[in-house]
Design a protein around this motif. Structure first.
Motif, short mmCIF file in Angstrom:
data_model
loop_
_atom_site.label_atom_id
_atom_site.label_comp_id
_atom_site.label_asym_id
_atom_site.label_seq_id
_atom_site.Cartn_x
_atom_site.Cartn_y
_atom_site.Cartn_z
N LEU A 1 9.50 5.02 -4.09
CA LEU A 1 9.40 5.63 -2.77
C LEU A 1 7.95 5.94 -2.39
O LEU A 1 7.51 5.67 -1.27
CB LEU A 1 10.23 6.91 -2.71
N ILE A 2 7.19 6.48 -3.35
CA ILE A 2 5.79 6.81 -3.06
C ILE A 2 5.00 5.54 -2.77
O ILE A 2 4.20 5.49 -1.82
CB ILE A 2 5.16 7.57 -4.24
N ALA A 3 5.21 4.51 -3.56
CA ALA A 3 4.51 3.25 -3.35
C ALA A 3 4.87 2.63 -2.01
O ALA A 3 4.01 2.07 -1.32
CB ALA A 3 4.82 2.28 -4.49
N ARG A 4 6.15 2.74 -1.62
CA ARG A 4 6.56 2.17 -0.33
C ARG A 4 5.94 2.93 0.82
O ARG A 4 5.48 2.32 1.81
CB ARG A 4 8.09 2.18 -0.19
N VAL A 5 5.89 4.25 0.73
CA VAL A 5 5.23 5.05 1.76
C VAL A 5 3.74 4.69 1.83
O VAL A 5 3.17 4.55 2.93
CB VAL A 5 5.41 6.56 1.49
N ALA A 6 3.12 4.52 0.68
CA ALA A 6 1.69 4.17 0.63
C ALA A 6 1.43 2.84 1.32
O ALA A 6 0.39 2.65 1.97
CB ALA A 6 1.22 4.13 -0.82
N LYS A 7 2.38 1.92 1.22
CA LYS A 7 2.19 0.61 1.83
C LYS A 7 2.32 0.63 3.35
O LYS A 7 1.89 -0.31 4.03
CB LYS A 7 3.21 -0.39 1.26
N TYR A 8 2.90 1.70 3.90
CA TYR A 8 3.01 1.81 5.36
C TYR A 8 1.66 2.10 6.01
O TYR A 8 1.45 1.80 7.17
CB TYR A 8 4.01 2.92 5.74
N VAL A 9 0.76 2.72 5.26
CA VAL A 9 -0.56 3.07 5.81
C VAL A 9 -1.35 1.79 6.06
O VAL A 9 -1.40 0.90 5.20
CB VAL A 9 -1.33 3.99 4.84
N LYS A 10 -1.97 1.69 7.23
CA LYS A 10 -2.64 0.46 7.64
C LYS A 10 -4.05 0.33 7.06
O LYS A 10 -5.01 0.10 7.79
CB LYS A 10 -2.68 0.37 9.17
N ILE A 11 -4.16 0.49 5.78
CA ILE A 11 -5.40 0.22 5.07
C ILE A 11 -5.03 -0.54 3.80
O ILE A 11 -3.85 -0.57 3.43
CB ILE A 11 -6.19 1.51 4.73
N PRO A 12 -5.98 -1.18 3.13
CA PRO A 12 -5.64 -1.97 1.93
C PRO A 12 -4.81 -1.17 0.93
O PRO A 12 -5.08 0.01 0.66
CB PRO A 12 -7.00 -2.35 1.36
N VAL A 13 -3.80 -1.83 0.37
CA VAL A 13 -2.87 -1.16 -0.53
C VAL A 13 -3.58 -0.62 -1.77
O VAL A 13 -3.16 0.39 -2.34
CB VAL A 13 -1.72 -2.12 -0.92
N GLU A 14 -4.66 -1.27 -2.17
CA GLU A 14 -5.42 -0.79 -3.32
C GLU A 14 -5.93 0.63 -3.09
O GLU A 14 -5.95 1.47 -4.00
CB GLU A 14 -6.59 -1.72 -3.63
N ILE A 15 -6.35 0.89 -1.86
CA ILE A 15 -6.88 2.22 -1.51
C ILE A 15 -5.75 3.23 -1.41
O ILE A 15 -5.85 4.36 -1.92
CB ILE A 15 -7.68 2.15 -0.20
N THR A 16 -4.65 2.84 -0.75
CA THR A 16 -3.54 3.78 -0.59
C THR A 16 -2.89 4.12 -1.93
O THR A 16 -2.47 5.25 -2.15
CB THR A 16 -2.47 3.22 0.37
N PHE A 17 -2.81 3.14 -2.82
CA PHE A 17 -2.28 3.41 -4.15
C PHE A 17 -3.18 4.41 -4.89
O PHE A 17 -2.70 5.35 -5.53
CB PHE A 17 -2.17 2.13 -4.96
N LEU A 18 -4.49 4.21 -4.79
CA LEU A 18 -5.43 5.11 -5.45
C LEU A 18 -5.33 6.52 -4.89
O LEU A 18 -5.27 7.50 -5.64
CB LEU A 18 -6.86 4.59 -5.30
N LEU A 19 -5.29 6.63 -3.55
CA LEU A 19 -5.21 7.95 -2.91
C LEU A 19 -3.90 8.65 -3.25
O LEU A 19 -3.89 9.87 -3.50
CB LEU A 19 -5.36 7.80 -1.39
N SER A 20 -2.81 7.90 -3.26
CA SER A 20 -1.51 8.52 -3.59
C SER A 20 -1.48 8.98 -5.04
O SER A 20 -0.88 10.01 -5.37
CB SER A 20 -0.36 7.55 -3.29
N TRP A 21 -2.13 8.21 -5.93
CA TRP A 21 -2.19 8.61 -7.34
C TRP A 21 -3.03 9.87 -7.51
O TRP A 21 -2.63 10.80 -8.22
CB TRP A 21 -2.77 7.48 -8.18
N VAL A 22 -4.16 9.93 -6.83
CA VAL A 22 -5.01 11.13 -6.91
C VAL A 22 -4.26 12.35 -6.37
O VAL A 22 -4.34 13.44 -6.96
CB VAL A 22 -6.32 10.91 -6.11
N ALA A 23 -3.51 12.16 -5.29
CA ALA A 23 -2.71 13.26 -4.74
C ALA A 23 -1.69 13.77 -5.76
O ALA A 23 -1.50 14.98 -5.92
CB ALA A 23 -2.01 12.81 -3.46
N LEU A 24 -1.06 12.84 -6.46
CA LEU A 24 -0.08 13.23 -7.48
C LEU A 24 -0.74 13.99 -8.63
O LEU A 24 -0.13 14.88 -9.23
CB LEU A 24 0.64 12.00 -8.03
N LEU A 25 -1.99 13.62 -8.94
CA LEU A 25 -2.71 14.31 -10.01
C LEU A 25 -3.08 15.73 -9.62
O LEU A 25 -3.17 16.62 -10.47
CB LEU A 25 -3.98 13.52 -10.38
#
Length: 324
Positions: free
Chosen positions: A113-137
């Motif tokens: 679910l988190i990864a799918r939400v991250a993919k909705y953001v209109k920026i490269p998925v590499e960045i959204t994955f990193l930001l979502s991981w940092v948020a979880l940390l």
């Protein structure tokens, strides 16, 4: 169009679920202070999550509502069924079972679910994955069920699939570096069961966190590399090919095996069988006896899944409606 299976990755799945079964059997010898268990627990769940991320690309393309329904049937229904059966048959702390029973399936569901939400953001998925991981940390509850730790490997698996052509080009040096680091980590006693990641760990033991991440990643890459190498060297020899094919078939039933081992190994065998008396020697028990028991039970779980999967209601409730 159905994707063709990559045989050696099914073998990796088999190794991963085998390590789960073996690792859980060490509960029977808690007084032993196992060296093997520590190594297994340093990377076997990261390996599983890396594989899940690798195979998530198609699921992460569908709308989140459809993904929620799909993964609820596949993951949450078995979670609820296992929790109810465990509480009814074995008793114990209901709250503890609600949180901990087949915990990896819950973590995987959240990662999807988190990864799918991250993919909705209109920026490269590499960045959204990193930001979502940092948020979880950072958030206080991010370490629940090791979500913030294992989400990293889910994202890495997805990115490895996305850039698989580039990874394939450098797979040999990547494998060699990972193998060297993992062996070094074993020698330095860095291969220990993964700790819960929270702000306290990040602030006061950042190197421990980085080491934990790298050990999990390197151990996973080593297993994948060895399985691919085995298929390339021995895959054309008829007898070995048949053996590898059978083991790879077991790897297709990891969800069911994981569920069944919860009852057989985690809740039954380890509760009633205690090998406090060392058999022959502690080294033999650690390196031979427990791995053999765990391996045998892995196959027992596999055949129980194959036996019960044709029963539709059992398949839906415990195996997520798996089709193989």
């Amino acid at each position: 169009m159905k994707q063709s299976r990559i045989a050696y990755l099914d073998l990796v799945k088999f190794v991963a679920i085998l390590l789960v079964c073996v690792g859980h059997c060490y509960v029977m010898t808690q007084a032993l202070g196992s060296s093997v268990r520590a190594v297994i627990y340093s990377f076997h769940m990261p390996l599983f999550m890396l594989l899940c991320g690798y195979f998530s690309t198609r699921s992460l393309k569908i709308p989140i509502k459809n993904l929620f329904v799909k993964k609820s049937k596949q993951l949450l229904v078995p979670v609820i069924s296992c929790t109810v059966v465990t509480v009814c048959l074995y008793g114990g702390d209901v709250y503890r079972e609600i949180i901990g029973c087949v915990w990896f399936l819950k973590t995987l569901f959240v990662c999807y679910l988190i990864a799918r939400v991250a993919k909705y953001v209109k920026i490269p998925v590499e960045i959204t994955f990193l930001l979502s991981w940092v948020a979880l940390l950072i958030i206080p509850s991010g370490g629940t069920l090791m979500i913030n730790f294992l989400y990293f490997y889910f994202c890495m698996g997805y990115l490895i699939h996305k850039y698989q052509t580039g990874f394939q080009a450098y797979r040999v040096p990547l494998f060699c570096v990972s193998l060297f680091f993992f062996i070094f980590a074993v020698c330095m006693h860095w291969t220990i069961p993964c700790e819960k990641v929270d702000l306290n760990l990040l602030i006061y033991s950042p190197m421990k966190f980085v080491t934990q991440i790298l050990v999990g990643l390197s151990g996973s890459i080593v297993v994948i590399g060895i399985c691919e190498l085995i298929y390339k060297i021995f895959g054309k020899k008829r007898i070995v090919k048949n053996i590898l094919s059978r083991l790879s078939t077991v790897g297709r039933y990891t969800l069911g095996i994981y569920v069944i081992q919860t009852f057989i190994i985690e809740r039954t065998l380890t509760a009633f069988v205690k090998l406090n008396e060392v058999v022959i020697s502690s080294t033999f028990t650690d390196f031979v006896l427990i791995p053999l028991i765990g391996s045998a039970l892995c196959f027992v779980c596999y055949y129980m899944v194959r036996l019960t999967q044709p029963i539709k209601i059992i398949n839906i409730l415990f195996y997520g409606g798996q089709k193989c």
